[in-house]
Design a protein around this motif. Sequence first.
Motif: not given
Length: 320
Positions: A292-316
């Motif tokens: 979990c300690q390894l997953h969560t910084p990665m998920i945060e980073l990738y989710l933020r990038h995908i939301n920026n590209v898609l101009n969305k506010s996805l939670l997953a």
Amino acid sequence: MNKILIIGAGQLGSRHLQGALQSTLQLSITVVDPSSESLNVAKERAEQITIVNSKSKVQYIQSLPSKESFDVCIIATSAPVRAKVTASLLAENKVCYIIFEKVLFQALHEYTEVAALLKKHNVISWVNCPRRLSPSYQQIKELLNADEPLSMKVSGSGWGMACNSIHFIDLFSYLCSESNLQATESNLNAELLESKRSGFYELTGKVKFMIGKHSLELECTATDEVAIQVSVLSNSNTIKVDEIEGIINATGTSLEQKFKHEVKYQSELTGLNIDEILNTETSSLTPFKESCQLHTPMIELYLRHINNVLNKSLLACPIT
């Protein structure tokens, strides 16, 4: 007889089944998948191998069992439903040990929720990132001096950065024996690639992470040809791994060596994992809390990038 539950009979779940049938122990295996087609594929693959313990048996069902007890459960579903399936499983059954597939979960809140569930139901669990089980990576770890800062880089093309980053992040954590991961830099490309699986994305570009004094850089370009180069640098050693060619070159203060890098298939590993858990009540896989300690910084980073590209506010985060 030891009772094993495999949830998800798709590409990976069916390989877990093949592996489980390589266990030396007598197992009663239940395979669950809502898709009869997936169950049929799992049956076919089970028939392709020789069962090590002739007394082991397998049954195939399309819905989760109820009011049963299992020694080991392998949750090999896709990431979007994994947390929900875990909750449903533990609400109705007693499970001693769970092996989770990865990417663990898509939504950040699911990490804390499932952690609480596991604690409530007294379940010990691990996450299946098997590079740390590789004899060659174990050999590399032995070459390293734990007191020296480690600099690791993974580069190449077509290796599935979104879905496979966690494999190399986990390897990095294993090599430096720490798990407090932080994302430090992101240069991901704005173009999102459609994953082979519908509704999911793949990423290209470059990201950097740190664990304490140790650094990790991941880089992937968008070509069809798969290439994976792993370099591990410290003050005393320079180690380069070509994962596709299966070659490792290691140079150090007092040695220079070249040796083979062999990767075992999941069908060769699951039986060993089950045997280790049932015989020793522990596993060489990554403990759930550490993962979990390894997953969560990665998920945060990738989710933020995908939301920026898609101009969305996805939670997953739509990766699996």
